[in-house]
Design an enzyme around this catalytic site. Structure first.
Site, PDB file in Angstrom:
ATOM      1  CD  GLU A 120      -3.049  -0.767   0.100  1.00  0.00           C
ATOM      2  OE1 GLU A 120      -2.710  -0.908  -1.092  1.00  0.00           O
ATOM      3  OE2 GLU A 120      -4.187  -0.419   0.441  1.00  0.00           O
ATOM      4  CB  THR A 168      -5.723   5.596  -2.163  1.00  0.00           C
ATOM      5  OG1 THR A 168      -6.698   4.612  -2.514  1.00  0.00           O
ATOM      6  CG2 THR A 168      -5.611   5.674  -0.650  1.00  0.00           C
TER       7      THR A 168
END
Ligand SMILES: Nc1ncnc2c1ncn2[C@@H]1O[C@H](COP(=O)(O)OP(=O)(O)O)[C@@H](O)[C@H]1O
Ligand SMILES: N[C@@H](CCOP(=O)(O)O)C(=O)O
Length: 292
Positions: A120, A168
């Site tokens: 991530e 994101t």
């Protein structure tokens, strides 16, 4: 060769920014791993044309490196990237579970969470664990810096994905730097209510606990029609509505019998704003599953 199916997830749930997450029954990514001298990646499926196969840029490459487990990794995407449904995290979660087994590394599922979160960091700039934790463990998860707590929960959900792309990384740039004390107090109350609701499988408590006045209003600006979709879902019976992860998916908690009406209301509302969308009737589900 091992095959792992890792589910989509919905992070934050409003009051639990960077902490709460749930595994969804569907959709999911399927990842196949095979030992190799060096890591190579191929990607097929939903949105694969936007996903790099370079191991330094794909979440699974970071996981293979962290586990010192080079492999041929084939990713079949069931989850569109930049959706707010933990697409990048599902691949990372599947790779972590598969490579741990393939190379007999012996990590527990909880120990694999920070390893999968390395992926991530590659895509969003932050190693947030709130998607990889439920994708690995299933159920409702609370990801803290010092570890993860998880509980099985059964809450009916509707996830409505508009044809908008929100990365994101971009959505993290609009997160406010701080919050007022009354917002902190409100958030603690909402988050605690939501956690108790999960432990009791109570959609009313979960829905009440999804309210958030800190991060969600800033991110709502990135989703055309969000305010109307929220209002329509509540009118159709949703117990709570918020942005899934960094968006643009909007997630609603509800009672079983209301899922159809909530899904239709959200789709109609996006359509009135000129936005095409798809709705999934889903619920909280299991974590990554491995097949030979
Ligand atoms: N295995 C992967 N699956 C999906 N997206 C990936 C993967 N590896 C890298 N990416 C990149 O991550 C970004 C999507 O991640 P993110 O913005 O966090 O969306 P999501 O909420 O869907 O995970 C895209 O730029 C995509 O190219
Ligand atoms: N806590 C993160 C969650 C991002 O979820 P995603 O599904 O959009 O990748 C955030 O809100 O930034």
């Amino acid at each position: 060769m091992l095959t792992v199916r890792a589910p989509a997830t919905s992070a934050n749930l409003g009051s639990g920014f960077d902490v709460f997450g749930v595994a969804l029954e569907r959709p999911a990514d399927v990842v196949r791993v095979e030992k190799a001298a060096e890591t190579t990646i191929t990607v097929t499926g939903a949105g694969s044309q936007y996903i790099p196969e370079d191991p330094r840029k794909n979440t699974v490459g970071a996981v293979a490196e962290a586990l010192e487990a080079p492999a041929h990794i084939r990713i079949d995407k069931g989850i569109r990237p930049a959706s707010g449904l933990g697409s990048s995290a599902a691949s990372a979660a599947a790779a972590a579970v598969g490579l741990n087994e393939l190379y007999d590394r012996g990590y527990t599922r909880e120990e694999l969470v920070p390893i999968a979160a390395e992926g991530e960091a590659v895509v969003s700039g932050a190693a947030h664990s709130d998607n990889v934790a439920p994708s690995i463990l299933g159920g409702f998860t609370i990801a803290r810096h010092d570890g993860v707590t998880s509980v099985d929960a059964d809450i009916p959900l509707v996830a409505c994905l508009p044809e908008i792309v929100v990365s994101t990384r971009d959505a993290r740039r609009v997160v406010p730097d701080g919050a007022r004390m009354e917002q902190v107090v409100e958030t603690v109350g909402n988050a605690a209510t939501l956690a108790v609701g999960m432990a009791r499988d109570d959609p009313d408590l979960v829905g009440r606990g999804m309210h958030d006045s800190v991060v969600t209003p800033a991110r709502a600006e990135l989703i055309d029609g969000y305010g109307n979709v929220h209002a329509s879902a509540v009118e159709a019976g949703a117990t709570g509505v918020t942005i899934s992860g960094a968006g643009p998916t909007v997630i609603a908690a509800c009672h079983e019998g209301d899922r159809g009406a909530v899904a239709s209301a959200m789709l109609d509302s996006f359509e009135r704003s000129g936005v095409e969308a798809r709705a999934f009737k889903t619920r909280i589900g299991r974590g990554a599953e491995m097949f030979d």
